[in-house]
Design an enzyme around this catalytic site. Structure first.
Site, PDB file in Angstrom:
ATOM      1  N   GLU A   1     -51.028 -25.791   9.969  1.00 12.93           N
ATOM      2  CA  GLU A   1     -50.584 -27.174   9.793  1.00 12.93           C
ATOM      3  C   GLU A   1     -51.692 -28.076   9.250  1.00 12.93           C
ATOM      4  OE1 GLU A   1     -47.048 -27.354  13.109  1.00 12.93           O
ATOM      5  OE2 GLU A   1     -48.949 -28.210  13.673  1.00 12.93           O
TER       6      GLU A   1
ATOM      7  N   GLU B   1     -42.900 -21.128  12.340  1.00 10.02           N
ATOM      8  CA  GLU B   1     -42.695 -21.773  13.637  1.00 10.02           C
ATOM      9  C   GLU B   1     -41.355 -22.498  13.617  1.00 10.02           C
ATOM     10  OE1 GLU B   1     -45.668 -24.331  15.375  1.00 10.02           O
ATOM     11  OE2 GLU B   1     -47.289 -23.150  14.483  1.00 10.02           O
TER      12      GLU B   1
HETATM   13  C1  BG6 Z   1     -47.067 -26.861  16.130  1.00 11.79           C
HETATM   14  C2  BG6 Z   1     -48.330 -26.100  16.424  1.00 11.79           C
HETATM   15  O1  BG6 Z   1     -47.391 -28.164  15.834  1.00 11.79           O
HETATM   16  O2  BG6 Z   1     -46.110 -27.007  17.117  1.00 11.79           O
HETATM   17  C3  BG6 Z   1     -48.296 -25.230  17.671  1.00 11.79           C
HETATM   18  O3  BG6 Z   1     -48.742 -25.313  15.339  1.00 11.79           O
HETATM   19  C4  BG6 Z   1     -47.517 -25.961  18.739  1.00 11.79           C
HETATM   20  O4  BG6 Z   1     -49.600 -24.933  18.046  1.00 11.79           O
HETATM   21  C5  BG6 Z   1     -46.096 -26.172  18.256  1.00 11.79           C
HETATM   22  O5  BG6 Z   1     -47.551 -25.347  19.979  1.00 11.79           O
HETATM   23  C6  BG6 Z   1     -45.167 -26.814  19.268  1.00 11.79           C
HETATM   24  O6  BG6 Z   1     -45.739 -27.977  19.747  1.00 11.79           O
HETATM   25  P1  BG6 Z   1     -45.929 -28.231  21.293  1.00 11.79           P
HETATM   26  O7  BG6 Z   1     -46.694 -29.474  21.390  1.00 11.79           O
HETATM   27  O8  BG6 Z   1     -44.563 -28.327  21.861  1.00 11.79           O
HETATM   28  O9  BG6 Z   1     -46.662 -27.059  21.820  1.00 11.79           O
END
Ligand code: BG6
Length: 475
Positions: free
Chosen positions: A175, A366
Site C-alpha cells: 500500500e 487483500e
Molecule cells: C491494509 C493493510 O490496509 O488493511 C493490512 O495492508 C491491514 O496490513 C488491512 O491489516 C486491514 O486493516 P485493519 O486495520 O483492519 O487490520
C-alpha cells in the site's frame, strides 16, 4: 439479453494473505531487530512508545513464527494455490543498515517457503509491509533519507539471491500510497506527521519509487521468470453529488491513489503532479539515473480493497472512518462494525478502472471483512464460528470479481486478507477478525492460541475446489 457464463480462469491463484508483523510475534527472537511496529501498541494511527510494551499485541501476534507448519497445513486443507506474507526486514537486517544479514532470519523464511511449496502453495511475498527496521526510522527518518534506497537494495539483493528458487511473485511495498496518511507506519518516517513538510513527504515517496523500480530491475536480472508488482491501497471514489465540482473533487481524490500506480506502471511522473508540486512548493531532488531507473516498471498491479468512498467539494461534509484513507460516507451503502463502507460493486468498478488505465495484469491481494466473532459449539460438538456475515461479504465481492473478469479484466488471483485471525493494522486489536481460522487470543492477552475452523472455512474450500463455480450455484 444473452447471459454471460461467469468463470475464473484456469490457474487462478486463490489464497489468503497476512503480514509478518501482524502474525509472527517472536519480535525479538533469533536476532530480529525492532521494527516500527514493535513500539506502536495502538496501531497505525496511535501513539508510539519509547520501548516495546507488553500491551502491544503484535509482540506475540498469533505466534505464527512457531506455529507456521500447522497453519500452512490448514491453508493446504483450504486448497490455497498461493499464500501472501511479508518478510520482516528487521529479521534479515536487524538494524537495516547492517553489513551482514542475519542467518537465523533467512533460515526462518527458507523453512516457511519450503513448507508452502511442500503443499504446492506459491508464496507471494511483500518485501516491505509496514515494518521498517526501527533504527532506520529513528536514525535516518525513514524514507525521507535517500540512503534508504541503498539499504533496501542490499536487503532486496539478499532475499532475491536466497529465495530465487522458491518465490516467483514479489510485491515491493505494501500500500505504497498510504504514506500520504500514515508516514510513520508506511514510510518509517519518525518526524511527527504534523511537523512533516510536504517537501520531505514527497521526497520520501520519490525514494520509495526509485527503490521499488530498482527492485524490479534487479529482480528481472536475478530472477528471470519471476513477477514483480506494486501494491496500492484501493479506495475508489464516487462524487457525492452530480455537481461538477464534486466530480473534480473525485478526480483529485482518485489521483491521490493513482499517482502511485501511474509512476510504477508508466515509469514516469504524471503531468498532473507538476501543478501540485508547483503550487505546494515541492521540488523533488532527482539524481542522475533516477529517471532511467523508474522506467523499470512492474509486471502486475496488486491492491487491497475493502471499501469505497465519496468525494465532495463541500468542506462542511464530514469524512467517515475508513481504511487509513477515507472520504465522505456514501448514503447508499452500509458499513462494517468499524465503519468501513461495504461495496462489492466498487470492486468491479475499480478493477475495470485500473485495467482500462494500464492494461496490465491485476492481483487482488487483500479483501475481507473485519468483524467480532464468537466461538460457539455446533450441533456436532465442535467449536466454531458461525460467520455467515463473512461468507456473504466474500461471496458478494467474488461475484463482482467474476463480472470484472467477464468485462475483460486480466486478473492473476485473489487472496483474502487475514485468512487466519491476526492483529489488525489500524487499531492493533485482535477483536477485529478476518480469518477462516479462529485464533484463541484476546486483547487482554488471554487465550490459548489454539486454532478453530470457522464456518467460512468449508465455504472457501468449496470455492477454491470448484475454481469459483460454487459461487454461482443457487441455494
Ligand atoms: C491494509 C493493510 O490496509 O488493511 C493490512 O495492508 C491491514 O496490513 C488491512 O491489516 C486491514 O486493516 P485493519 O486495520 O483492519 O487490520
Amino acid at each position: 439479453m444473452k447471459q454471460t457464463q461467469l468463470q475464473f480462469p484456469d490457474g487462478f491463484l486463490w489464497g489468503g494473505a497476512v503480514a509478518a508483523n501482524q502474525c509472527e510475534g517472536a519480535y525479538n527472537e533469533d536476532g530480529k531487530g525492532l521494527s516500527t511496529q514493535d513500539i506502536a501498541p495502538r496501531g497505525i494511527m496511535g501513539p508510539i512508545t519509547a520501548e516495546p510494551t507488553a500491551d502491544n499485541m503484535k509482540l506475540i501476534g498469533i505466534d505464527f513464527y512457531h506455529r507456521y507448519k500447522d497453519d500452512i497445513k490448514l491453508f493446504a486443507e483450504l486448497g490455497f494455490k498461493t499464500f501472501r506474507t511479508s518478510i520482516a526486514w528487521s529479521r534479515i537486517f536487524p538494524n537495516g543498515d547492517d553489513a551482514e544479514a542475519n542467518e537465523k532470519g533467512l533460515e526462518f523464511y527458507d523453512n516457511l517457503f519450503d513448507e508452502c511449496l511442500k503443499y504446492g502453495i506459491e508464496p507471494l511475498v511483500t518485501i516491505s509491509h509496514y515494518e521498517t527496521p526501527l533504527h532506520l526510522s529513528k536514525t535516518y527518518d525513514g524514507w525521507v533519507n535517500r540512503k534508504l534506497i541503498g539499504f533496501y537494495e542490499r536487503y532486496v539483493r539478499t532475499i532475491f539471491a536466497r529465495y530465487k528458487d522458491k518465490v516467483k511473485y514479489w510485491i515491493t511495498f505494501n500500500e505504497i500510497n498510504s504514506v500520504l496518511h500514515a508516514p510513520y507506519m508506511s514510510g518509517g518516517i519518525f518526524t511527527d506527521k504534523e511537523k512533516l513538510s510536504q517537501q520531505d513527504l514527497y521526497q520520501a515517496i520519490h525514494h520509495e519509487f526509485v527503490a521499488s523500480a530498482l527492485a524490479v530491475k534487479i529482480g528481472h536480472e536475478m530472477l528471470p521468470g519471476a513477477k514483480f508488482g506494486c501494491m496500492i491501497l484501493g479506495v475508489p471514489n464516487y462524487p457525492l453529488t452530480a455537481h461538477p465540482a464534486d466530480m473534480l473533487a473525485t478526480l483529485r481524490q482518485d489521483r491521490e491513489i493513482l499517482f502511485f500506480s501511474d509512476v510504477q506502471v508508466r515509469g514516469a511522473y504524471p503531468r498532473y503532479m507538476e501543478r501540485y508540486f508547483r503550487e505546494n512548493g515541492i521540488a523533488i531532488a532527482m539524481e542522475p539515473g533516477d529517471a532511467e531507473i523508474l522506467q523499470h516498471t512492474v509486471d502486475f498491479i496488486s491492491f487491497s480493497y475493502y471499501m469505497s468512498s465519496c468525494a465532495t467539494a463541500d468542506p462542511e461534509k464530514k469524512r467517515g472512518p475508513g481504511n487509513i484513507l477515507s472520504g465522505v460516507p456514501n448514503p447508499y451503502l452500509k458499513a462494517s462494525d468499524w465503519g468501513w463502507q461495504i461495496d462489492p460493486q466498487g470492486l468491479r468498478y475499480f478493477l475495470n478502472l485500473l485495467y482500462d488505465r494500464y492494461q496490465r495484469p491485476l492481483f487482488i491481494v487483500e479483501n475481507g471483512l473485519g468483524a467480532v466473532d464468537e466461538l460457539v459449539t455446533d450441533a456436532s460438538g465442535k467449536q466454531t464460528v458461525l460467520d455467515d456475515y463473512r461468507i456473504k461479504y466474500l461471496q458478494d465481492h467474488l461475484l463482482q470479481v467474476a463480472e470484472a473478469i467477464a468485462d475483460g479484466v486480466e486478473l492473476i488471483g485473489y487472496t483474502t486478507w487475514g485468512c487466519i485471525d491476526l492483529v489488525s493494522a489500524s487499531t492493533a486489536e485482535l477483536r477485529k477478525r478476518y480469518g477462516f481460522i479462529y485464533v484463541d487470543r484476546h486483547d487482554d492477552g488471554s487465550g490459548s492460541l489454539a486454532r478453530y475452523k470457522k464456518k467460512s472455512f468449508a465455504w472457501y474450500q468449496q470455492v477454491i475446489a470448484s475454481n469459483g463455480q460454487s459461487l454461482f450455484e443457487k441455494e
